[in-house]
Scaffold this motif. Sequence first.
Motif, PDB file in Angstrom:
ATOM      1  N   THR A 186      -6.199   0.582   0.557  1.00 57.29           N
ATOM      2  CA  THR A 186      -6.591  -0.057   1.771  1.00 57.29           C
ATOM      3  C   THR A 186      -8.081  -0.545   1.640  1.00 57.29           C
ATOM      4  N   ARG A 187      -8.934  -0.082   0.885  1.00 55.03           N
ATOM      5  CA  ARG A 187     -10.280  -0.554   0.892  1.00 55.03           C
ATOM      6  C   ARG A 187     -10.346  -1.794  -0.052  1.00 55.03           C
ATOM      7  N   ARG A 218      -5.526   5.361   0.132  1.00 54.64           N
ATOM      8  CA  ARG A 218      -6.652   4.961   0.555  1.00 54.64           C
ATOM      9  C   ARG A 218      -7.563   3.844  -0.151  1.00 54.64           C
ATOM     10  N   ARG A 247       0.777  -1.062  -0.138  1.00 56.77           N
ATOM     11  CA  ARG A 247      -0.023  -0.028   0.063  1.00 56.77           C
ATOM     12  C   ARG A 247       0.856   1.154  -0.082  1.00 56.77           C
ATOM     13  N   ARG A 268      -3.538   6.404   9.264  1.00 60.49           N
ATOM     14  CA  ARG A 268      -4.994   6.838   9.218  1.00 60.49           C
ATOM     15  C   ARG A 268      -4.944   8.171   8.389  1.00 60.49           C
ATOM     16  N   ARG A 269      -5.925   8.580   7.655  1.00 61.55           N
ATOM     17  CA  ARG A 269      -6.293   9.711   7.135  1.00 61.55           C
ATOM     18  C   ARG A 269      -5.094  10.046   5.811  1.00 61.55           C
ATOM     19  N   PRO A 270      -5.006   9.332   4.978  1.00 60.70           N
ATOM     20  CA  PRO A 270      -4.052   9.286   3.954  1.00 60.70           C
ATOM     21  C   PRO A 270      -4.110  10.459   3.265  1.00 60.70           C
ATOM     22  N   LEU A 271      -5.473  10.986   3.102  1.00 64.05           N
ATOM     23  CA  LEU A 271      -5.392  12.131   2.220  1.00 64.05           C
ATOM     24  C   LEU A 271      -4.832  13.404   2.859  1.00 64.05           C
ATOM     25  N   GLY A 313      -1.958   9.977  -1.292  1.00 64.55           N
ATOM     26  CA  GLY A 313      -3.033   9.817  -0.331  1.00 64.55           C
ATOM     27  C   GLY A 313      -4.287   8.837  -0.893  1.00 64.55           C
ATOM     28  N   ALA A 314      -4.578   9.361  -2.115  1.00 68.34           N
ATOM     29  CA  ALA A 314      -5.807   8.882  -2.599  1.00 68.34           C
ATOM     30  C   ALA A 314      -5.703   7.281  -3.029  1.00 68.34           C
ATOM     31  N   ALA A 361       0.687   7.319   2.192  1.00 73.74           N
ATOM     32  CA  ALA A 361      -0.324   5.875   2.058  1.00 73.74           C
ATOM     33  C   ALA A 361      -0.254   5.266   3.173  1.00 73.74           C
TER      34      ALA A 361
END
Length: 149
Positions: A146-147, A143, A9, A86-89, A139-140, A83
């Motif tokens: 991660t999903r 995220r 990731r 928490r809160r990657p954006l 960051g996007a 990346a």
Amino acid sequence: MTAGATVVRAVGGGTVGAVALTALHELTRRTVPRAPRMDVIGMRALSRTVRALGGRPARGDRLFRQTLLGDLAANTLYYSLAATGRRPLSRGLLLGLAAGIGAAALPPLMGLGRSPGARWPATPLMTIALYTAGGLAAGAAGRALTRTS
């Protein structure tokens, strides 16, 4: 999440951010008058480093390619921080802003001179925007990865 998945990731997100930054920079430098020229700063830094190590730096297109590969590798590692966690954006935004401000302000202080066109007030702002876009892309991607894991 396993350690391996975390590394994938991080590196995946960092790669997306680095490629986004590089692509945006190349597009901007080819189409916008007085665009940021971080490639020029990078070539100066690489040439100086090679000379300091007793080598003879490449020139022309070869130096440009070496600098581009070095930038992609370094920016991948840097943006991989966005990346993870928490809160990657938010992390990407802050990392991108920090990198952009540093890229706009530090080269003259490091003896690398100014970027061509840097006297135009919008050039440093474009530099900050490009690096911020790379951080947000990292960051996007982090995220999204991660999903999917």
